[in-house]
Design an enzyme around this catalytic site. Structure first.
Site, PDB file in Angstrom:
ATOM      1  N   ASP A 122      11.950 -11.354   5.820  1.00 31.80           N
ATOM      2  CA  ASP A 122      11.304 -10.306   5.024  1.00 31.80           C
ATOM      3  C   ASP A 122      12.351  -9.833   4.016  1.00 31.80           C
ATOM      4  O   ASP A 122      13.289  -9.117   4.372  1.00 31.80           O
ATOM      5  CB  ASP A 122      10.870  -9.158   5.938  1.00 31.80           C
ATOM      6  CG  ASP A 122      10.294  -7.961   5.158  1.00 31.80           C
ATOM      7  OD1 ASP A 122      10.163  -8.067   3.928  1.00 31.80           O
ATOM      8  OD2 ASP A 122      10.000  -6.933   5.790  1.00 31.80           O
ATOM      9  N   ASP A 136       0.783  -0.791   3.144  1.00 35.54           N
ATOM     10  CA  ASP A 136       2.231  -1.062   3.181  1.00 35.54           C
ATOM     11  C   ASP A 136       2.972  -0.081   2.272  1.00 35.54           C
ATOM     12  O   ASP A 136       2.930  -0.188   1.050  1.00 35.54           O
ATOM     13  CB  ASP A 136       2.475  -2.508   2.712  1.00 35.54           C
ATOM     14  CG  ASP A 136       3.938  -2.928   2.830  1.00 35.54           C
ATOM     15  OD1 ASP A 136       4.801  -2.050   3.006  1.00 35.54           O
ATOM     16  OD2 ASP A 136       4.216  -4.137   2.736  1.00 35.54           O
ATOM     17  N   GLU A 187       2.995 -10.754   2.414  1.00 36.02           N
ATOM     18  CA  GLU A 187       3.416  -9.794   3.448  1.00 36.02           C
ATOM     19  C   GLU A 187       2.250  -9.303   4.316  1.00 36.02           C
ATOM     20  O   GLU A 187       2.383  -9.235   5.541  1.00 36.02           O
ATOM     21  CB  GLU A 187       4.152  -8.617   2.798  1.00 36.02           C
ATOM     22  CG  GLU A 187       5.539  -9.022   2.307  1.00 36.02           C
ATOM     23  CD  GLU A 187       6.139  -8.055   1.304  1.00 36.02           C
ATOM     24  OE1 GLU A 187       5.558  -6.965   1.096  1.00 36.02           O
ATOM     25  OE2 GLU A 187       7.181  -8.385   0.715  1.00 36.02           O
ATOM     26  N   LYS A 210      14.447  -6.540  -5.696  1.00 33.01           N
ATOM     27  CA  LYS A 210      13.114  -7.146  -5.595  1.00 33.01           C
ATOM     28  C   LYS A 210      12.198  -6.702  -6.738  1.00 33.01           C
ATOM     29  O   LYS A 210      11.345  -7.451  -7.195  1.00 33.01           O
ATOM     30  CB  LYS A 210      12.504  -6.758  -4.244  1.00 33.01           C
ATOM     31  CG  LYS A 210      11.166  -7.404  -3.922  1.00 33.01           C
ATOM     32  CD  LYS A 210      10.807  -7.080  -2.497  1.00 33.01           C
ATOM     33  CE  LYS A 210       9.428  -7.511  -2.111  1.00 33.01           C
ATOM     34  NZ  LYS A 210       9.150  -7.226  -0.701  1.00 33.01           N
TER      35      LYS A 210
END
Length: 617
Positions: free
Chosen positions: A23, A210, A186, A86
């Site tokens: 992850d 999320d 994800e 990211k």
């Protein structure tokens, strides 16, 4: 002869090298594997903790620190400590311009749409290189903990990541020495961790909420026959737990009657870290009361909830929109899954439960759930789950040649077959009426190292200035392995297509060799790619700057003209070298020097145009 190795950490026999699940997060990253009990487990190497902060620090000697050690420099050396990488993956400066103030390090604005670069010290880094540093740290931790080489991985990305962002993630894995077998969404990974979607006979529609440190997204998934389909996704890539921290910081600044403009970067960073501490404490207690120097850092749960209510309400609006986009109602949702550390906040959990009218799955640690699901996906790919059918995949990446002889991947290796993907391109020369499209197969960054499959020309593009034509290039790979490549110029409708067989004539040994070569040469390939890109950008900037002087010299002072010419000559000299950082440094200096008066000239241009005069841009 089959190779069998013993994993010293687990005592079990291994037919194949282990495949890990990773992850790669905005705030924290982690790596997981399937343990001898056949259960997914997050790796905690030598007690360093399960979470690796996604932070990279470069010291004065050019050495790199990653994770907890790097995080310490967020206060003492913020300019050379990179976080939230990211957010930068697959993005151009224009994508991020509005959020520049959220970064304490320098993001280079080269006034075009090329992918963003970050400056630390005298060097320039791409988000791919920085992400690779985080992935190397995870790989190293996994190898140390499991006492076995780790060369293969499944990496997760948000469901909303576009093709460019997914490819950037693959490239980062390759640069870190990993064969990235699959890029998994994800929400799909989180669902797998809860066992949702493992029963091929069960049809379900689920919502995955999320909320991480820096990003929020909600995805609606339909699961049928073990296949996950993203029906819709919505969210905000600049909303997360960091916003909760910022709200607390601003509350303390107001409460202590401080002037934020007088606070130095170190104090602001200390306040931010203290706010993060307060947020975590308020999940289990009603009051947080501490001090930084003379600044009182006190807040109660009720006040905290009032501060974050607008942000939580934004996430609920995203949930509403995602349902609407999927053409569903709350009654259609069978399960709700919580992901991301910020869902630990009781107020968030309560809001999600009330919105969907059912308790959300939160039994698994929300920080770990995605990595654990990635490990399950890795186990499926390793062939250890006989209960799950894997669709056929393409063995090598497929793409086209772009400027400088670079390979631009359109269908990545291990994409499920059948599949379709495409990208948009444009012309590089004024009046260009033909475009040559060369199709390649392979994993290397330079097309000369890959296998050429086909070549054709798209003819009859209307003569327009460079950059105006829009050419869609689509790859369609069917279940029989036939690749159809289609090019269409959208303004005129001019179209051309060709069929090829990508894997024809390639033995398993050849495919394996191509994969090994791509990992072995990853570093040199990336360096060459970045040098080619830097040269292309530098040459374009020289052309633009010289044209600017030619057209607008009348509005500039003698000093401005002389100094600009000096900067142009310095960039030309750098272009003659093979030094990527030198080229980017000179380009950055030319940009910085010309920006103030370029803006002034544009203001004159606008006011003259309003008076009926025209100035060439």
């Amino acid at each position: 002869m089959a190779k069998i190795s013993i994993n010293l950490a687990t005592g079990s026999l291994q037919q194949e090298e282990i495949i890990v699940g990773i992850d790669l997060g905005t705030t924290n990253s982690l790596v997981a594997f399937i343990n001898p009990d056949k259960l997914p487990q997050v790796i905690n190497d030598t007690g360093k903790g399960l979470l690796v902060p996604s932070v990279v620090h470069f010291n004065a000697h050019g050495d790199t620190l990653v994770g907890n050690e790097a995080k310490e420099f967020l206060i003492t050396d913020p300019a050379n400590t990179i976080f939230s990488v990211k957010r930068l993956l697959g993005r151009s400066y224009k994508d991020l311009a509005a959020h520049q103030d959220t970064f304490s390090y320098k993001i280079i604005d080269d006034e075009n749409d090329t992918l963003v670069k970050i400056k630390a010290g005298d060097k320039f880094y791409t988000p791919i290189e920085l992400s690779a540093e985080i992935l190397k740290e995870l790989k190293g931790r996994a190898e140390h903990a499991l006492k076995t080489p780790v060369n293969r991985a499944v990496i997760t990305v948000p469901a909303y990541f576009n093709d460019s962002q997914r490819q950037a993630t693959r490239d980062a894995g390759k640069l870190a020495g990993l064969d990235v077998l699959r890029i998994v969404n994800e929400p799909t990974a989180a669902s797998l961790a809860y066992g949702i979607g493992l029963d091929p006979n069960k049809q379900q529609t689920i919502a995955v909420y999320d909320l991480g440190g820096g990003t929020f997204d909600v995805s609606i998934l339909a699961i049928q026959n073990g296949i996950f389909e993203v029906l819709s996704t919505n969210g905000n890539t600049f909303l997360g737990g960091d916003d909760f921290d910022r709200a607390i910081v601003h509350y303390w600044i107001d409460k202590n009657k401080l002037d934020q403009s007088t606070l130095d970067a170190a104090t602001m960073q200390m306040l931010r870290l203290k706010a993060e501490e307060a947020k975590k404490a308020l999940t289990t207690q009603n009051l947080f009361n501490e001090k930084i120097g003379d600044i009182w850092c006190s807040i109660d749960k009720q006040t905290f909830q009032e501060l974050i209510a607008p942000k939580v309400a934004e996430t609920m609006n995203s949930c509403k929109q995602a349902l609407q986009d999927a053409g569903l109602t709350i009654a259609d949702i069978d399960e709700v899954v919580l992901v991301g550390g910020s869902t630990r906040t009781p107020y968030v959990k309560q809001a999600v439960t009330e919105f969907f009218g059912r308790p959300a799955h939160d039994q698994i640690n929300p920080d770990e759930v995605v990595a654990l699901g990635a490990a399950i996906q890795a186990d499926i790919l390793a062939g250890n789950r006989s209960d799950i059918l894997l669709l056929d995949v393409t063995p090598l990446s497929l793409g086209i040649e772009t400027m400088g002889g670079l390979m631009d991947v359109i269908i990545p290796r291990n994409a499920k077959v059948p599949t379709k993907a495409g990208r948009q391109y444009t012309t590089s020369l004024d009046g260009q009426v033909n475009m040559k499209i060369s199709v390649f197969q392979g994993e290397r960054d330079l097309v000369q190292e890959n296998r050429k499959l086909a070549e054709f020309e798209l003819r009859g593009i209307p003569a327009m200035p460079a950059g105006l034509p829009k050419v869609d290039i689509n790859f369609m790979l069917n279940a029989d392995g036939i690749l159809t490549v289609q090019a269409i110029e959208l303004r005129s409708g001019v179209k051309q297509e060709i069929d090829v067989r990508p894997s024809y004539g390639l033995s398993d040994d050849t495919v394996e060799k191509m994969l090994i070569d791509s990992i072995t040469h990853a570093k040199s390939d990336v360096e060459q790619r970045m040098l080619i890109e830097a040269r292309s950008e530098g040459e374009q900037l020289v052309y633009t700057a010289e044209r600017f002087l030619e057209k607008h010299g009348v509005y500039l002072t003698e000093t401005e003209i002389t100094e600009t010419k000096k900067h142009i000559e310095a960039l030309k000299a750098a272009l003659a070298t093979a030094q990527k950082d030198e080229i980017l440094k000179m380009a950055d200096e030319l940009n910085e020097f010309t920006r103030p008066f370029a803006e002034r000239v544009m203001d004159v241009a606008v006011s003259s145009a309003m008076k009926g005069k025209s100035i060439d841009k």
